[in-house]
Design a protein around this motif. Sequence first.
Motif, PDB file in Angstrom:
ATOM      1  N   GLN A  57       4.164  -9.768  12.119  1.00 10.92           N
ATOM      2  CA  GLN A  57       5.143 -10.843  12.194  1.00 10.92           C
ATOM      3  C   GLN A  57       5.983 -10.996  10.934  1.00 10.92           C
ATOM      4  O   GLN A  57       7.061 -11.582  10.990  1.00 10.92           O
ATOM      5  CB  GLN A  57       4.439 -12.160  12.495  1.00 10.92           C
ATOM      6  CG  GLN A  57       3.758 -12.196  13.853  1.00 10.92           C
ATOM      7  CD  GLN A  57       3.164 -13.548  14.147  1.00 10.92           C
ATOM      8  OE1 GLN A  57       2.321 -14.043  13.406  1.00 10.92           O
ATOM      9  NE2 GLN A  57       3.614 -14.162  15.238  1.00 10.92           N
ATOM     10  N   LEU A  58       5.485 -10.513   9.798  1.00  6.14           N
ATOM     11  CA  LEU A  58       6.163 -10.640   8.521  1.00  6.14           C
ATOM     12  C   LEU A  58       6.124  -9.299   7.794  1.00  6.14           C
ATOM     13  O   LEU A  58       5.050  -8.760   7.563  1.00  6.14           O
ATOM     14  CB  LEU A  58       5.495 -11.711   7.654  1.00  6.14           C
ATOM     15  CG  LEU A  58       5.495 -13.133   8.216  1.00  6.14           C
ATOM     16  CD1 LEU A  58       4.457 -13.981   7.505  1.00  6.14           C
ATOM     17  CD2 LEU A  58       6.880 -13.742   8.073  1.00  6.14           C
ATOM     18  N   VAL A  59       7.293  -8.792   7.433  1.00  4.07           N
ATOM     19  CA  VAL A  59       7.386  -7.501   6.764  1.00  4.07           C
ATOM     20  C   VAL A  59       8.234  -7.643   5.507  1.00  4.07           C
ATOM     21  O   VAL A  59       9.438  -7.885   5.598  1.00  4.07           O
ATOM     22  CB  VAL A  59       7.976  -6.422   7.685  1.00  4.07           C
ATOM     23  CG1 VAL A  59       8.050  -5.089   6.954  1.00  4.07           C
ATOM     24  CG2 VAL A  59       7.141  -6.290   8.954  1.00  4.07           C
ATOM     25  N   GLU A  60       7.598  -7.472   4.350  1.00  2.00           N
ATOM     26  CA  GLU A  60       8.279  -7.568   3.065  1.00  2.00           C
ATOM     27  C   GLU A  60       8.669  -6.178   2.570  1.00  2.00           C
ATOM     28  O   GLU A  60       7.947  -5.209   2.802  1.00  2.00           O
ATOM     29  CB  GLU A  60       7.376  -8.239   2.021  1.00  2.00           C
ATOM     30  CG  GLU A  60       6.899  -9.638   2.400  1.00  2.00           C
ATOM     31  CD  GLU A  60       5.547  -9.649   3.098  1.00  2.00           C
ATOM     32  OE1 GLU A  60       4.930 -10.731   3.168  1.00  2.00           O
ATOM     33  OE2 GLU A  60       5.099  -8.579   3.563  1.00  2.00           O
ATOM     34  N   SER A  61       9.778  -6.116   1.845  1.00  4.29           N
ATOM     35  CA  SER A  61      10.225  -4.860   1.266  1.00  4.29           C
ATOM     36  C   SER A  61      11.098  -5.126   0.047  1.00  4.29           C
ATOM     37  O   SER A  61      11.492  -6.260  -0.203  1.00  4.29           O
ATOM     38  CB  SER A  61      10.998  -4.027   2.295  1.00  4.29           C
ATOM     39  OG  SER A  61      12.186  -4.688   2.700  1.00  4.29           O
ATOM     40  N   GLY A  62      11.391  -4.081  -0.705  1.00  2.00           N
ATOM     41  CA  GLY A  62      12.300  -4.184  -1.828  1.00  2.00           C
ATOM     42  C   GLY A  62      11.654  -4.161  -3.195  1.00  2.00           C
ATOM     43  O   GLY A  62      12.363  -4.130  -4.207  1.00  2.00           O
ATOM     44  N   GLY A  63      10.338  -4.173  -3.253  1.00  2.00           N
ATOM     45  CA  GLY A  63       9.656  -4.148  -4.533  1.00  2.00           C
ATOM     46  C   GLY A  63       9.752  -2.784  -5.196  1.00  2.00           C
ATOM     47  O   GLY A  63      10.237  -1.818  -4.617  1.00  2.00           O
ATOM     48  N   TRP A  82      -1.036 -13.478   6.558  1.00  2.00           N
ATOM     49  CA  TRP A  82      -0.295 -12.835   5.482  1.00  2.00           C
ATOM     50  C   TRP A  82      -0.047 -11.367   5.770  1.00  2.00           C
ATOM     51  O   TRP A  82      -0.908 -10.668   6.288  1.00  2.00           O
ATOM     52  CB  TRP A  82      -1.044 -12.974   4.156  1.00  2.00           C
ATOM     53  CG  TRP A  82      -1.205 -14.391   3.721  1.00  2.00           C
ATOM     54  CD1 TRP A  82      -2.309 -15.183   3.870  1.00  2.00           C
ATOM     55  CD2 TRP A  82      -0.216 -15.206   3.076  1.00  2.00           C
ATOM     56  NE1 TRP A  82      -2.066 -16.439   3.353  1.00  2.00           N
ATOM     57  CE2 TRP A  82      -0.792 -16.480   2.861  1.00  2.00           C
ATOM     58  CE3 TRP A  82       1.096 -14.982   2.661  1.00  2.00           C
ATOM     59  CZ2 TRP A  82      -0.089 -17.518   2.245  1.00  2.00           C
ATOM     60  CZ3 TRP A  82       1.791 -16.021   2.050  1.00  2.00           C
ATOM     61  CH2 TRP A  82       1.185 -17.266   1.847  1.00  2.00           C
ATOM     62  N   GLY A  83       1.152 -10.920   5.411  1.00  2.00           N
ATOM     63  CA  GLY A  83       1.455  -9.506   5.500  1.00  2.00           C
ATOM     64  C   GLY A  83       0.889  -8.766   4.305  1.00  2.00           C
ATOM     65  O   GLY A  83       0.096  -9.309   3.528  1.00  2.00           O
ATOM     66  N   GLN A  84       1.295  -7.514   4.137  1.00  2.00           N
ATOM     67  CA  GLN A  84       0.799  -6.712   3.019  1.00  2.00           C
ATOM     68  C   GLN A  84       1.540  -6.994   1.719  1.00  2.00           C
ATOM     69  O   GLN A  84       1.055  -6.648   0.651  1.00  2.00           O
ATOM     70  CB  GLN A  84       0.885  -5.226   3.358  1.00  2.00           C
ATOM     71  CG  GLN A  84      -0.091  -4.791   4.441  1.00  2.00           C
ATOM     72  CD  GLN A  84      -0.170  -3.288   4.581  1.00  2.00           C
ATOM     73  OE1 GLN A  84       0.786  -2.575   4.276  1.00  2.00           O
ATOM     74  NE2 GLN A  84      -1.306  -2.808   5.041  1.00  2.00           N
ATOM     75  N   GLY A  85       2.703  -7.622   1.816  1.00  2.00           N
ATOM     76  CA  GLY A  85       3.477  -7.927   0.635  1.00  2.00           C
ATOM     77  C   GLY A  85       4.182  -6.699   0.080  1.00  2.00           C
ATOM     78  O   GLY A  85       4.054  -5.592   0.595  1.00  2.00           O
ATOM     79  N   THR A  86       4.940  -6.921  -0.994  1.00  2.00           N
ATOM     80  CA  THR A  86       5.618  -5.829  -1.676  1.00  2.00           C
ATOM     81  C   THR A  86       5.367  -5.957  -3.176  1.00  2.00           C
ATOM     82  O   THR A  86       5.485  -7.038  -3.749  1.00  2.00           O
ATOM     83  CB  THR A  86       7.127  -5.818  -1.341  1.00  2.00           C
ATOM     84  OG1 THR A  86       7.754  -4.679  -1.929  1.00  2.00           O
ATOM     85  CG2 THR A  86       7.826  -7.090  -1.808  1.00  2.00           C
ATOM     86  N   GLN A  87       4.992  -4.856  -3.802  1.00  2.00           N
ATOM     87  CA  GLN A  87       4.600  -4.861  -5.211  1.00  2.00           C
ATOM     88  C   GLN A  87       5.814  -4.849  -6.123  1.00  2.00           C
ATOM     89  O   GLN A  87       6.710  -4.017  -5.978  1.00  2.00           O
ATOM     90  CB  GLN A  87       3.729  -3.640  -5.517  1.00  2.00           C
ATOM     91  CG  GLN A  87       3.346  -3.492  -6.984  1.00  2.00           C
ATOM     92  CD  GLN A  87       2.337  -4.517  -7.428  1.00  2.00           C
ATOM     93  OE1 GLN A  87       1.292  -4.682  -6.791  1.00  2.00           O
ATOM     94  NE2 GLN A  87       2.627  -5.218  -8.519  1.00  2.00           N
ATOM     95  N   ARG A 104      15.963  -7.148  -5.489  1.00  2.00           N
ATOM     96  CA  ARG A 104      16.182  -8.020  -4.347  1.00  2.00           C
ATOM     97  C   ARG A 104      15.145  -7.713  -3.286  1.00  2.00           C
ATOM     98  O   ARG A 104      15.094  -6.600  -2.760  1.00  2.00           O
ATOM     99  CB  ARG A 104      17.586  -7.852  -3.761  1.00  2.00           C
ATOM    100  CG  ARG A 104      17.894  -8.874  -2.661  1.00  2.00           C
ATOM    101  CD  ARG A 104      19.246  -8.638  -2.014  1.00  2.00           C
ATOM    102  NE  ARG A 104      19.257  -7.424  -1.221  1.00  2.00           N
ATOM    103  CZ  ARG A 104      20.301  -6.994  -0.512  1.00  2.00           C
ATOM    104  NH1 ARG A 104      21.429  -7.690  -0.511  1.00  2.00           N
ATOM    105  NH2 ARG A 104      20.220  -5.868   0.179  1.00  2.00           N
ATOM    106  N   LEU A 105      14.322  -8.699  -2.969  1.00  2.00           N
ATOM    107  CA  LEU A 105      13.302  -8.560  -1.953  1.00  2.00           C
ATOM    108  C   LEU A 105      13.823  -9.048  -0.607  1.00  2.00           C
ATOM    109  O   LEU A 105      14.627  -9.971  -0.543  1.00  2.00           O
ATOM    110  CB  LEU A 105      12.048  -9.347  -2.325  1.00  2.00           C
ATOM    111  CG  LEU A 105      11.452  -9.087  -3.714  1.00  2.00           C
ATOM    112  CD1 LEU A 105      10.169  -9.892  -3.870  1.00  2.00           C
ATOM    113  CD2 LEU A 105      11.213  -7.607  -3.935  1.00  2.00           C
ATOM    114  N   SER A 106      13.342  -8.429   0.460  1.00  2.00           N
ATOM    115  CA  SER A 106      13.696  -8.831   1.815  1.00  2.00           C
ATOM    116  C   SER A 106      12.438  -9.089   2.620  1.00  2.00           C
ATOM    117  O   SER A 106      11.420  -8.430   2.430  1.00  2.00           O
ATOM    118  CB  SER A 106      14.521  -7.745   2.511  1.00  2.00           C
ATOM    119  OG  SER A 106      15.732  -7.503   1.838  1.00  2.00           O
ATOM    120  N   CYS A 107      12.515 -10.042   3.523  1.00  2.00           N
ATOM    121  CA  CYS A 107      11.415 -10.349   4.430  1.00  2.00           C
ATOM    122  C   CYS A 107      11.982 -10.533   5.820  1.00  2.00           C
ATOM    123  O   CYS A 107      12.802 -11.430   6.043  1.00  2.00           O
ATOM    124  CB  CYS A 107      10.682 -11.614   3.982  1.00  2.00           C
ATOM    125  SG  CYS A 107       9.482 -12.247   5.184  1.00  2.00           S
TER     126      CYS A 107
END
Length: 114
Positions: free
Chosen positions: A3-9, A104-109, A19-22
């Motif tokens: 349901q939640l996907v983070e990227s940009g790290g 929680w998603g996996q997040g972005t480092q 710039r991070l995107s979700c």
Amino acid sequence: QVQLVESGGGLVQPGGSLRLSCVASGSIFRNNAMAWYRQAPGKQRALVAAISNGGSTTYADSVKGRFTISRDNANNTVYLQMNSLKAEDTAVYFCNTVLRPRAWGQGTQVTVSS
């Protein structure tokens, strides 16, 4: 499923920008305030910034003046523009709804190092 996907790290030098995107599913993004959180090594997950349906924003004191949260309701996406990055910003960054957080998603480092 997801349901939640983070990227940009990534890895950036002190003073740099990212710039991070979700991207969230429409069902949870719609009519929900959204937020960015981060968890640094050995520390609890903490709120970084939040944005309401109408665009009102709030920030943790540690990032005020450096980070900007925004949202694109048409694309179910929330962004975090991070400028003047410091080593202490190093963490895994997550997005979620504010009032009733989902899993929680996996997040972005994000790693800030010279």
